[in-house]
Design an enzyme around this catalytic site. Structure first.
Site, mmCIF file in Angstrom:
data_model
loop_
_atom_site.group_PDB
_atom_site.id
_atom_site.type_symbol
_atom_site.label_atom_id
_atom_site.label_comp_id
_atom_site.label_asym_id
_atom_site.label_seq_id
_atom_site.Cartn_x
_atom_site.Cartn_y
_atom_site.Cartn_z
ATOM 1 N N GLY A 319 0.820 -1.207 0.000
ATOM 2 C CA GLY A 319 0.000 0.000 0.000
ATOM 3 C C GLY A 319 0.852 1.254 0.000
ATOM 4 C CD1 TRP A 322 -1.818 1.862 -5.952
ATOM 5 C CD2 TRP A 322 -2.192 3.351 -4.340
ATOM 6 N NE1 TRP A 322 -2.874 2.670 -6.361
ATOM 7 C CE2 TRP A 322 -3.122 3.589 -5.383
ATOM 8 C CE3 TRP A 322 -2.244 4.170 -3.211
ATOM 9 C CZ2 TRP A 322 -4.075 4.598 -5.325
ATOM 10 C CZ3 TRP A 322 -3.195 5.169 -3.151
ATOM 11 C CH2 TRP A 322 -4.091 5.376 -4.199
ATOM 12 C CG HIS A 323 -0.013 6.033 -0.846
ATOM 13 N ND1 HIS A 323 -0.457 4.858 -0.303
ATOM 14 C CD2 HIS A 323 -0.984 6.940 -0.620
ATOM 15 C CE1 HIS A 323 -1.645 5.047 0.241
ATOM 16 N NE2 HIS A 323 -1.998 6.300 0.052
ATOM 17 N N GLY A 324 3.500 5.830 -3.967
ATOM 18 C CA GLY A 324 4.570 6.514 -4.669
ATOM 19 C C GLY A 324 5.733 5.592 -4.957
ATOM 20 C CG PHE A 457 -0.113 9.350 -4.566
ATOM 21 C CD1 PHE A 457 1.248 9.472 -4.627
ATOM 22 C CD2 PHE A 457 -0.786 10.013 -3.563
ATOM 23 C CE1 PHE A 457 1.951 10.221 -3.700
ATOM 24 C CE2 PHE A 457 -0.119 10.781 -2.621
ATOM 25 C CZ PHE A 457 1.247 10.881 -2.696
#
Length: 457
Positions: A319, A322-324, A457
C-alpha cells in the site's frame, strides 16, 4: 482541469450539468454515453495523449470480460490482472526498479522519463476489483458504455474514491432527475462541492507555504530548527487531510449533481483511538480494497497468527508502494504495517487501553510517519526527525495560529458528509454558500490554484 480552477467551476461543470440535464430529460437513452464523452473530455484536458491509453485500457478489459464469459478458462483473468499491473509498473515504477537495480555494484540501469498518466493507479484498481469479482462469480456482464463509465467517470477518475462495481452500476439505470429527492440531491451536491473547495482553498493551500519551504530546506541538506520541523510536520498532517478529503467531498458532490452516489472516503480520521481505527476512517475505499483484494488473498486472519501478521505487513508495505515510487513510501507503508501488527498483538492480550491514551499514541504515530510520506529522501526525513526530537537549534518561529483552526476542525468534526446530510434546507444556508463560493472563486483568481496532492499517485 482542476476542480479548483475557473475553467472547471465556471465553464466545464455548468456546461456538462446543463447538457446532462437536457439529455436526461429528452433522450435518456443517450445519458450514459454523454457522461462517458464528458469524462473523456475532462480526462483529455490534462493531456490528450492519455486518452488513447484510457480507451485501450477500457476496451481490452471489457474484451477480457466478454471472452471469460464465453469461455471461462481459469488463467484468463489472472493474466488480465497481471497485464494491468504491468502497464501500471511500466508507467509508474520503471525508474523505481531501475534505481533498485543500480544499487548493485557495477550496475547502472537507464531511466525512461515517461509521463505518468493521471489516475492510472485508480482506474487500474477499478479494473482489478471488477475482474476479480467476475472470476469469483460475483460480478455480472456489462455493456461497453456502462463499463467505460464505471472506469472513466470524471469526478472520481483522477483520485478516487475507489468505487466497487456493485456500488454504482445499478445507479446507471436510474432516471436521477425523476426521483422525488432529485432537487435535494442536487442541493446537497452543491454543498459538498463548496465545502470541499473551502477545505482545499482556505485550509490546505495556505498550509502548503509553511510546509513546503521546510521540507525543501531539509531536502537541500540545510539545518532545520526544532520549531520549523514541528511546524512543517503538524502542518503537513493537516494539509494532506484537508487536501484529500476536500477533493473527495468535491468528487462526491459533483457526482450527486449527475445523479450518482459515490462512497464516503473519510470519517474524521484524526479522532481515531487506534491505528486500525485510523485506517477505517482514512481513505476508506483504499483500505477496503487492500483488505478485500490483497490482505484476504494473502491469507488474512484465517491461517494463524504468524501468517496474519505477515499478510498485514505485506499489505501495508505494498500500500505504501502504491502511493509513490520511492523507498520512503515503502518505509511509510511498512511502518504502518508494523503498527497494525502491534495492534493485533495488543488486542490478543485482552487488555483495555483508555481511549485518550489510544488517541494520543495513534496521533503521535500517524504524525511522525507522515514525515516519511512527505520527505523526498531518507536523508531529508532523518534531518527532520533529528530536529523534531531536539537534535537541532530550537528556533522561534512556530506559528501556532495557522494550525489552530484547521486542527480544531479536523479533530472536532464531524465529517462533511454527515454535516451535509443533517443540514436543513434554508435561504440563509443558500445565501451563505453563495457568498462562500464567490470568495473561493475570487481567491482562486488571486493565488489559489494548486494541484491536489493525491494526483501524483
Amino acid at each position: 482541469m482542476l476542480f479548483n480552477s475557473h475553467v472547471f467551476l465556471l465553464a466545464f461543470l455548468p456546461l456538462a450539468f446543463g447538457l446532462h440535464a437536457l439529455v436526461e430529460r429528452f433522450r435518456p437513452d443517450w445519458r450514459l454515453a454523454v457522461l462517458v464523452l464528458l469524462s473523456l473530455v475532462f480526462y483529455g484536458w490534462w493531456d490528450i495523449r492519455f486518452v488513447p491509453l484510457m480507451l485501450a485500457s477500457i476496451g481490452m478489459n471489457w474484451l477480457v470480460m466478454r471472452a471469460f464469459l464465453t469461455r471461462p478458462v481459469s488463467w484468463l483473468i489472472p493474466l488480465a490482472i497481471g497485464a494491468n499491473l504491468l502497464v501500471l509498473a511500466l508507467f509508474k515504477y520503471l525508474n523505481f526498479f531501475a534505481d533498485l537495480v543500480s544499487l548493485l555494484p557495477g550496475v547502472t540501469a537507464p531511466h525512461l522519463d515517461w509521463v505518468l498518466p493521471l489516475g492510472i493507479s485508480f482506474f487500474t484498481f477499478h479494473h482489478i476489483m471488477y475482474l476479480t469479482d467476475l472470476r469469483a462469480g460475483r460480478a455480472p456482464a456489462f455493456g461497453l458504455v456502462k463499463y467505460a463509465l464505471y472506469i472513466a467517470f470524471f469526478p472520481q477518475v483522477l483520485a478516487g474514491p475507489l468505487v466497487r462495481w456493485s456500488e454504482i452500476m445499478h445507479q446507471f439505470d436510474e432516471r436521477p432527475y425523476a426521483r422525488p429527492d432529485a432537487m435535494e440531491r442536487i442541493g446537497r451536491g452543491l454543498i459538498l462541492l463548496v465545502v470541499g473547495l473551502s477545505k482545499k482553498v482556505l485550509l490546505s493551500d495556505p498550509l502548503s507555504f509553511q510546509v513546503n519551504s521546510v521540507f525543501e530546506k531539509a531536502a537541500a541538506g540545510s539545518v532545520v530548527t526544532m520549531a520549523e520541523a514541528w511546524q512543517a510536520t503538524l502542518g503537513f498532517t493537516l494539509q494532506i487531510y484537508f487536501d484529500f478529503s476536500g477533493y473527495t467531498d468535491m468528487a462526491l458532490g459533483i457526482a450527486l449533481l449527475f445523479g450518482l452516489v459515490l462512497p464516503q472516503n473519510f470519517d474524521v480520521p484524526y479522532r481515531a483511538t487506534s491505528l486500525r481505527d485510523f485506517w477505517r476512517r482514512w481513505h476508506m475505499t483504499l483500505s477496503r480494497f487492500l483488505r478485500d483484494y490483497l490482505y484476504i488473498a494473502l491469507g488474512g486472519n484465517r491461517r494463524g497468527l504468524a501468517l496474519q501478521l505477515a499478510a498485514l505487513f505485506a499489505t501495508m508495505t505494498l500500500g505504501g508502494l502504491w502511493h509513490g515510487a520511492g523507498l520512503t513510501f515503502v518505509a511509510w507503508g511498512a511502518a504502518h504495517g508494523l503498527g497494525l501488527c502491534a495492534g493485533v498483538l495488543w488486542r490478543r492480550t485482552g487488555r483495555h487501553m483508555p481511549a485518550l491514551l489510544g488517541w494520543a499514541l495513534t496521533m503521535s504515530f500517524v504524525v511522525l510517519t507522515w514525515v516519511l510520506f512527505r520527505a523526498t529522501s531518507f536523508e531529508a526525513a532523518l534531518g527532520l526527525y533529528k530536529a523534531l526530537f531536539g537534535q537541532a537549534p530550537m528556533g522561534s518561529l512556530f506559528r501556532w495560529r495557522g494550525l489552530a483552526v484547521p486542527a480544531a476542525i479536523a479533530l472536532i468534526g464531524p465529517s462533511a458528509w454527515v454535516v451535509v446530510h443533517r443540514l436543513p434546507a434554508s435561504r440563509v444556508l443558500a445565501v451563505g454558500l453563495a457568498i462562500l463560493f464567490t470568495v473561493i472563486v475570487l481567491k482562486i483568481g488571486d493565488d489559489a490554484n494548486r494541484e491536489f496532492i493525491y494526483f501524483q499517485f
